[in-house]
Structures are given as structure tokens and as C-alpha cells.
Design a protein around this motif. Structure first.
Motif, PDB file in Angstrom:
ATOM      1  N   ASN A  80      41.008  41.719  45.486  1.00 49.00           N
ATOM      2  CA  ASN A  80      41.989  42.956  45.910  1.00 49.00           C
ATOM      3  C   ASN A  80      41.764  43.803  44.670  1.00 49.00           C
ATOM      4  O   ASN A  80      42.488  44.785  44.815  1.00 49.00           O
ATOM      5  N   GLY A 130      36.906  33.362  38.132  1.00 49.85           N
ATOM      6  CA  GLY A 130      36.015  33.522  39.413  1.00 49.85           C
ATOM      7  C   GLY A 130      34.491  34.146  38.981  1.00 49.85           C
ATOM      8  O   GLY A 130      33.424  33.806  39.699  1.00 49.85           O
ATOM      9  N   HIS A 140      49.054  35.988  35.185  1.00 52.42           N
ATOM     10  CA  HIS A 140      49.448  36.355  34.078  1.00 52.42           C
ATOM     11  C   HIS A 140      51.016  35.992  33.938  1.00 52.42           C
ATOM     12  O   HIS A 140      51.747  36.840  34.318  1.00 52.42           O
TER      13      HIS A 140
END
Ligand SMILES: NC(=O)c1ccc[n+]([C@@H]2O[C@H](COP(=O)([O-])OP(=O)(O)OC[C@H]3O[C@@H](n4cnc5c(N)ncnc54)[C@H](O)[C@@H]3O)[C@@H](O)[C@H]2O)c1
Length: 367
Positions: free
Chosen positions: A35, A14, A85
Motif C-alpha cells: 500500500n 519483502g 517501526h
């Protein structure tokens, strides 16, 4: 002015995407949503902070996302936000289910209520599962066959994307599945930065099992270029036959057809760092249920939009290694916050979190 709403913008891909767009579009306005979970690093956006509005929020927060769309009125939405992950997904699947499935659907629903020019959902090669021996590659028509908690959560998000594409054809939705990315700004729990940061601190490089797992590698800039080509490309067709032929949906697989074993990657990185692989490799117990091989084929994207990978692998890997060598303070700040990031699977599927950095608790219990 074109407004991009980019979720997961403080993560690896991103943040690279935000830089990619800003370097090429003088008039672009970026609203970044994140977040700030463990892999986020707002420092990735520091050089462009004057051109980016960072909103700290959760994509699962429907009222929050609705209010944000109403305020900023995005033209384009690119959803990178995910728990990504794989090791952590084995330890704590619930947080993955929440963001990767419910979060994907929440954002689609907000784009349905407050229409945007195009909504692009970023997914992964891993939703296709493991490639059978002798099979050449997956395509957009291959069935979803996720077998790990990470890929299962991503595949659940994919199913919502496919459902929204077909149930609400007035919405303009695209989805991508990308190969393994490498490049700058990657959280140093992933193979390439983990190796580099270990060696630069005089530590050996852990290789899961025999290291012969096959992966398909793409430079993150090439991924960003593909996303931008799809996002800004012509109207996406949705023929009725797509109901039974998923390859006709606006879904694109992104790859440079660059398949290597993990061991080959490790050796290449060690050689770039001037180290003898024999002295630095340490084979450790493999992650439970570790995919052996996956490979996708980008022919549809090449045909439809003329996209081609621009970064030769050897050059991209050399640049990447140099970036981590030259940006020591970037990764030292992360390690100071997280502690060690290597997982120890010697205890089996119960797993063990990296020391000093237990995975975050999910909304439900993952016990
Ligand atoms: N890394 C790869 O090799 C790869 C390959 C193919 C596809 N993808 C996909 O690309 C996307 C980005 O991957 P990445 O490697 O940059 O991951 P990353 O973990 O580095 O970044 C993900 C970002 O999303 C944020 N996030 C997580 N949950 C959120 C939530 N509920 N609300 C808002 N933000 C949230 C995190 O804080 C983090 O900044 C993911 O969807 C991933 O599945 C990654």
C-alpha cells in the motif's frame, strides 16, 4: 510457472525476498502487493521490475485481495506486509493494530476462500515479549507475551494464524518468528542504517538509554533462505496434540544465535566507518517501555529442514555498511522525502515524531 504473491514487497525484507527468489528461480512470477506506506520504497524493486507486477493495494481490503487472487491465482502467499517501526507504534498504535492484526486475518481469509499451496505469515521474535533474567531463550512453545504496541499487534495477527491453522486444517499455513534483520534496503529509521546515514552526513549516532538492550541479529539473506526453505519444504504436520503443545504447530523461529547489545552494534558499525566510537556516540532518552532482551532458538528449523545461517555476522555487517556507503542516492532520496528520522523521547511516552515526517494517522484515533 510458479506464482508468488508477496505482500509488503516494497519494504526492507519483502524486497530482499523478491530479489532472492528471482535470482534462484528462472520461472518464478512475482505479484507484489504494497500500500506504499511511509517505509515502502518501490525503488527497491526497480532492478527486477520487468519480472514483477506491483499492485498498490491494502491487505485489509478484502474485496480487492479476493479479486487479486482470482486474477493471478497464486501458488504461494508470503505476508510481509506490516507496520514495523516500533517508535511509530508508540505514537500511533491504531495503524499497527489494523495492518498487523486485521490485515493478517484478511489475507488468511482470502487464502481460505481461494486456496493456495501454502500461505506463510511472517511474524517476529517480539511477540514473545521480554526474556526473563537467566532464561536462555524463547522457543515456538513459549507463550505470547507482547508488551509494546507493535508486538501486541503482531501477536494478535499470530493468534489468528494459530486459529486458522487449527480450525481449517485443509489450509496449508506456516508461520515464522525472526530475529532482528540487517542488510540492504532497510528504511533508515532503523538502528543500522540510521547510524550509517547519520555518520555519512557528519552527524552523531543517537543511542537509546545505556545502549545495553540485547538483540539477536540475522542477515536478511538468511531470513529469506529460511522462508524459502519453509515455503517450498515438505507438507507440514498438524498433530492433534498441537492444541495444547503449540511447539507442534507449523511455526518456526529463525535466528543465528547472534546476540549483541545495541552498543556493541553501534561500535562495530562506527569502526567499519573508520570513526572513533567515543567521538560519535550520543546517549539520548530511551523509548518508553523498550524491551531489554529477547532471544530465540532455531533448533526446530535446523532439525526439520536443515536450514543454517550462511552469513557470518562480521562479514554481513561489513557488506551492509559498504552497501549504504555505495548507495548514497538510495537513502538520500528517502531522506529528501521524509526529513529527519530520529525520534526524540525526551518528552516521554507522548513522544515526538521525527521532524518533517509525522507518523500516518490510523483508521481510529490514537489519542
Ligand atoms: N525488520 C526486522 O528486523 C524484522 C524482524 C522479524 C520480523 N519482521 C517482520 O517482517 C515483516 C517485514 O518487515 P520489514 O522490516 O520489511 O518492514 P518494512 O516496514 O520495511 O516493510 C513493510 C512493508 O509493508 C507495507 N505495508 C504496510 N501496511 C500495509 C498494508 N496494510 N497493506 C499492504 N502493504 C502494507 C509497507 O508499505 C512496507 O513496504 C514484518 O511483518 C515484520 O513484522 C521484521
Amino acid at each position: 510457472m510458479t506464482t508468488y504473491l508477496v505482500t509488503g514487497a516494497c519494504g526492507f525484507i519483502g524486497s530482499n525476498y523478491v530479489h532472492y527468489v528471482l535470482e534462484r528461480e528462472a520461472g518464478a512470477r512475482i505479484v507484489a502487493v504494497d500500500n506504499l506506506s511511509f517505509a515502502a520504497n518501490p525503488a527497491n524493486l526497480e532492478p527486477v521490475r520487468d519480472r514483477v507486477e506491483l499492485v498498490v493495494d491494502d491487505i485489509c481490503n478484502f474485496p480487492g485481495m479476493l479479486a487479486l487472487y482470482e486474477r493471478v491465482r497464486p501458488d504461494f502467499v508470503v505476508n510481509f506486509a506490516a507496520e514495523s517501526h516500533n517508535d511509530r507504534a508508540v505514537v500511533d498504535p491504531s495503524s499497527f493494530a489494523r495492518t498487523n492484526a486485521l490485515g493478517a486475518q484478511t489475507l488468511l481469509e482470502v487464502s481460505r476462500r481461494r486456496p493456495v499451496s501454502r500461505h506463510l505469515h511472517v511474524s517476529t521474535i517480539e511477540v514473545y515479549g521480554e526474556l526473563p533474567a537467566g532464561a536462555p531463550y524463547f522457543t515456538e512453545g513459549s507463550p505470547l507475551n507482547a508488551k509494546t504496541p507493535y508486538s501486541a499487534a503482531k501477536a494478535a495477527g499470530d493468534q489468528f494464524v494459530r486459529a486458522y491453522m487449527q480450525t481449517y486444517p485443509a489450509m496449508d499455513i506456516a508461520m515464522t518468528h525472526c530475529a532482528n534483520n540487517y542488510g540492504r534496503f532497510q528504511f533508515p529509521e532503523k538502528l543500522v542504517p540510521l547510524m550509517i546515514t547519520n555518520v555519512l552526513r557528519g552527524r552523531k549516532v543517537p543511542v537509546y538509554g545505556d545502549g545495553l538492550q540485547m538483540r539477536d541479529w540475522l542477515h536478511v539473506e538468511d531470513h529469506c533462505a529460511a522462508i524459502q526453505a519453509i515455503l517450498r519444504g515438505p507438507k507440514l504436520d498438524l498433530p492433534t496434540e498441537a492444541a495444547t503443545h503449540p511447539e507442534l504447530l507449523p511455526i518456526f523461529d529463525i535466528s543465528a544465535r547472534n546476540e549483541r547489545t545495541n552498543l556493541e552494534i553501534v561500535r562495530a558499525v562506527l569502526e567499519l566507518l573508520g570513526k572513533r566510537p567515543e567521538d560519535w556516540i550520543e546517549h539520548v532518552p530511551d523509548r518508553p517501555n523498550h524491551d531489554r532482551r529477547y532471544l530465540i532458538e532455531p533448533a526446530k528449523l535446523e532439525r526439520a529442514l536443515g536450514w543454517r545461517p550462511a552469513v557470518p555476522f562480521e562479514q554481513g555487517l561489513e557488506q551492509t555498511v559498504r552497501w549504504y556507503v555505495e548507495h548514497r542516492s538510495w537513502w538520500e532520496a528517502i531522506l529528501a522525502r521524509t526529513g529527519e528520522l530520529a525520534f526524540d523521547w525526551g518528552a516521554g511516552a507522548a513522544g515526538s515524531a521525527p521532524t518533517g515526517n509525522p507518523p500516518p494517522a490510523g483508521v481510529g484515533s490514537s489519542l
